[in-house]
Motif scaffolding. Structure first.
Motif, mmCIF file in Angstrom:
data_model
loop_
_atom_site.group_PDB
_atom_site.id
_atom_site.type_symbol
_atom_site.label_atom_id
_atom_site.label_comp_id
_atom_site.label_asym_id
_atom_site.label_seq_id
_atom_site.Cartn_x
_atom_site.Cartn_y
_atom_site.Cartn_z
ATOM 1 N N ILE A 56 -1.710 16.401 -0.393
ATOM 2 C CA ILE A 56 -2.482 15.953 0.782
ATOM 3 C C ILE A 56 -2.206 14.479 1.066
ATOM 4 O O ILE A 56 -1.989 14.080 2.215
ATOM 5 N N VAL A 57 -2.196 13.672 0.010
ATOM 6 C CA VAL A 57 -1.882 12.240 0.169
ATOM 7 C C VAL A 57 -0.473 12.077 0.720
ATOM 8 O O VAL A 57 -0.209 11.201 1.551
ATOM 9 N N GLY A 58 0.447 12.927 0.275
ATOM 10 C CA GLY A 58 1.818 12.860 0.767
ATOM 11 C C GLY A 58 1.909 13.132 2.254
ATOM 12 O O GLY A 58 2.662 12.461 2.979
ATOM 13 N N ALA A 59 1.149 14.115 2.713
ATOM 14 C CA ALA A 59 1.134 14.417 4.150
ATOM 15 C C ALA A 59 0.586 13.229 4.948
ATOM 16 O O ALA A 59 1.112 12.874 6.006
ATOM 17 N N VAL A 106 0.835 -1.213 0.000
ATOM 18 C CA VAL A 106 0.000 0.000 0.000
ATOM 19 C C VAL A 106 0.864 1.254 0.000
ATOM 20 O O VAL A 106 0.617 2.200 -0.764
ATOM 21 N N LEU A 107 1.900 1.258 0.856
ATOM 22 C CA LEU A 107 2.764 2.429 0.952
ATOM 23 C C LEU A 107 3.534 2.661 -0.342
ATOM 24 O O LEU A 107 3.766 3.814 -0.738
ATOM 25 N N THR A 108 3.944 1.589 -1.018
ATOM 26 C CA THR A 108 4.662 1.725 -2.282
ATOM 27 C C THR A 108 3.775 2.372 -3.339
ATOM 28 O O THR A 108 4.221 3.269 -4.077
ATOM 29 N N ILE A 109 2.521 1.921 -3.407
ATOM 30 C CA ILE A 109 1.578 2.502 -4.374
ATOM 31 C C ILE A 109 1.324 3.980 -4.046
ATOM 32 O O ILE A 109 1.327 4.838 -4.943
ATOM 33 N N MET A 110 1.117 4.263 -2.750
ATOM 34 C CA MET A 110 0.881 5.652 -2.345
ATOM 35 C C MET A 110 2.085 6.525 -2.660
ATOM 36 O O MET A 110 1.958 7.663 -3.134
ATOM 37 N N LEU A 111 3.296 5.992 -2.422
ATOM 38 C CA LEU A 111 4.510 6.758 -2.681
ATOM 39 C C LEU A 111 4.643 7.075 -4.165
ATOM 40 O O LEU A 111 5.012 8.195 -4.545
ATOM 41 N N ALA A 112 4.329 6.086 -5.015
ATOM 42 C CA ALA A 112 4.400 6.311 -6.458
ATOM 43 C C ALA A 112 3.432 7.416 -6.881
ATOM 44 O O ALA A 112 3.774 8.288 -7.696
ATOM 45 N N LEU A 113 2.218 7.399 -6.306
ATOM 46 C CA LEU A 113 1.232 8.440 -6.630
ATOM 47 C C LEU A 113 1.691 9.811 -6.151
ATOM 48 O O LEU A 113 1.511 10.825 -6.843
ATOM 49 N N VAL A 114 2.301 9.842 -4.956
ATOM 50 C CA VAL A 114 2.789 11.107 -4.408
ATOM 51 C C VAL A 114 3.900 11.667 -5.283
ATOM 52 O O VAL A 114 3.910 12.863 -5.610
ATOM 53 N N MET A 115 4.855 10.812 -5.690
ATOM 54 C CA MET A 115 5.961 11.297 -6.512
ATOM 55 C C MET A 115 5.466 11.709 -7.900
ATOM 56 O O MET A 115 6.013 12.634 -8.509
ATOM 57 N N PHE A 116 4.429 11.033 -8.395
ATOM 58 C CA PHE A 116 3.809 11.451 -9.657
ATOM 59 C C PHE A 116 3.237 12.855 -9.524
ATOM 60 O O PHE A 116 3.429 13.712 -10.396
ATOM 61 N N PHE A 138 10.758 17.674 13.379
ATOM 62 C CA PHE A 138 11.420 18.945 13.089
ATOM 63 C C PHE A 138 10.958 19.528 11.752
ATOM 64 O O PHE A 138 10.858 20.752 11.598
ATOM 65 N N ALA A 139 10.671 18.659 10.783
ATOM 66 C CA ALA A 139 10.164 19.142 9.499
ATOM 67 C C ALA A 139 8.810 19.824 9.670
ATOM 68 O O ALA A 139 8.540 20.867 9.062
ATOM 69 N N LEU A 140 7.958 19.243 10.513
ATOM 70 C CA LEU A 140 6.652 19.853 10.781
ATOM 71 C C LEU A 140 6.800 21.171 11.521
ATOM 72 O O LEU A 140 6.037 22.121 11.289
ATOM 73 N N LEU A 141 7.782 21.263 12.415
ATOM 74 C CA LEU A 141 8.057 22.530 13.105
ATOM 75 C C LEU A 141 8.536 23.590 12.114
ATOM 76 O O LEU A 141 8.138 24.759 12.192
ATOM 77 N N ILE A 142 9.400 23.179 11.185
ATOM 78 C CA ILE A 142 9.864 24.101 10.148
ATOM 79 C C ILE A 142 8.690 24.579 9.302
ATOM 80 O O ILE A 142 8.552 25.768 8.989
ATOM 81 N N LEU A 143 7.817 23.627 8.930
ATOM 82 C CA LEU A 143 6.650 23.975 8.130
ATOM 83 C C LEU A 143 5.738 24.942 8.874
ATOM 84 O O LEU A 143 5.283 25.949 8.309
ATOM 85 N N GLY A 144 5.458 24.660 10.161
ATOM 86 C CA GLY A 144 4.600 25.539 10.945
ATOM 87 C C GLY A 144 5.209 26.924 11.105
ATOM 88 O O GLY A 144 4.510 27.943 10.963
#
Length: 362
Positions: free
Chosen positions: A214-217, A52-62, A315-321
């Protein structure tokens, strides 16, 4: 395999009967320390979720590829100043930081090795998602992730040879080139389709990008939750590794941003390089560790990639916020004079960056 340390207090009669606490299905048993086969439920869950994660990752990178303009992407490849700065961060700063942290905290040799493996890994694909949310340079982000994954085939053995000599024989570390190649294909193929869609149907590409972001998040959070479920029995680990797992990604983000700014990159490219530096391919690190070490050694080191993954996300979420709050305030108060000054500053940086002009001013 999952390792269980079974400790019980036995009375004198039990000892006389040579009673042990090891189950019948233990594959390795030494007193009360037993290694059990991997639970079938976890194995099945791992396979299903990996698919499932592989398919989701492919869609996110697309979808991320739908935000990449072919002209700008090729510009980074032809004049790779930004990529070169990212290369110095990825295979210069990160392995050196791992080495210094291992020395500073005086951890066990086998633990130092896993910290160094993490430092030598290429950038992770999650950085592309976060780079989008902080208005980074997506063309640079995608090209950096692609190049670092490709260069990892040569740079990882070199860095591990240099930094692990005082702790272990670098030949004992198995590098899964097939996994690195798979990661590269999983990145390049969907991104290429995304670039094509953006070139042919720009309006549709924008819609795909919004959905994909959104799917990536969701994917980033899901990976953290899945890791906690699959490795819930591996959380007993040295406090020193917890501290290193906290400091290491923060140092990567900070040093990456600093070096990019010193190199004269524009602000949005500094944010991109920072994220590409601090966010590592933790799945690759876990694969290398599992292929290279015995179950007894894994007890001391296996959870570190998961710890790093959690804190790099935090830390990435803190940077984003922080960036979103700054942007809201900055956009409301910035005057036309400041905009003009920013454009002039970006143009001057273009000379340093070999002709690149920041997209922030367009």
């Amino acid at each position: 395999m999952q390792t269980y340390l079974l400790s019980q207090l036995f009375n004198g009669s039990s000892l006389a009967e040579n009673f042990t606490a090891c189950p019948e299905n233990a594959t390795i048993c030494d007193g009360t320390s037993c290694v059990l086969p991997e639970d079938n439920f976890n194995e099945t869950l791992s396979v299903v979720l990996s698919t499932v994660l592989t398919i989701m990752l492919a869609l996110v990178m697309f979808s991320m590829g739908c935000n990449v303009e072919l002209k700008n992407f090729l510009g980074h490849i032809k004049r790779p100043w930004g990529i070169f700065v990212g290369f110095l961060c990825q295979f210069g700063i990160m392995p050196l930081t791992a080495f210094l942290l291992s020395l500073a905290f005086n951890i066990l040799p086998i633990q130092a090795v896993v910290v160094l493996i993490m430092g030598c890994c290429p950038g992770g694909t999650a950085s592309n998602v976060i780079a989008y949310w902080v208005d980074g340079d997506m063309d640079l982000s995608i090209s950096m992730t692609t190049c670092s994954t490709l260069l990892a085939m040569g740079m990882m053995p070199l860095c591990l040879f240099i930094y692990t000599k005082m702790w272990t024989d670098s030949d004992a570390i198995v590098l899964p080139y097939d996994s690195i190649g798979t990661s590269l294909l999983a990145l390049v193929i969907p991104v290429s389709f995304g670039i094509f869609v953006n070139h042919k149907w720009p309006s549709k590409a924008k819609l795909i990008l919004k959905v994909g972001s959104i799917v990536g998040a969701i994917l980033i959070v899901l990976v953290a939750v899945v890791g906690g479920i699959l490795y819930k029995g591996s959380w007993i680990i040295s406090p020193k590794l917890w501290i290193i797992g906290t400091i290491f990604p923060a140092a990567g983000y900070s040093l990456g941003f600093l070096l990019a700014r010193i190199a004269g990159l524009s602000w949005h490219r500094c944010r991109t390089v920072s994220l590409e530096t601090g966010m590592q391919n933790t799945q690759l690190c876990s694969t290398i560790v599992q292929l290279s070490f015995s179950p007894e050694q894994l007890e001391l080191m296996f959870t570190f990639p998961l710890i790093y993954s959690i804190f790099q996300l935090l830390f990435a979420l803190l940077i984003l916020g922080g960036y979103r709050l700054y942007r809201r305030h900055h956009v409301e108060t910035k005057t036309d004079v400041e905009k003009t000054e920013q454009k002039e500053d970006s143009t001057s940086n273009a000379k340093i960056n070999e002709g690149f002009v920041s997209n922030e001013t367009k």
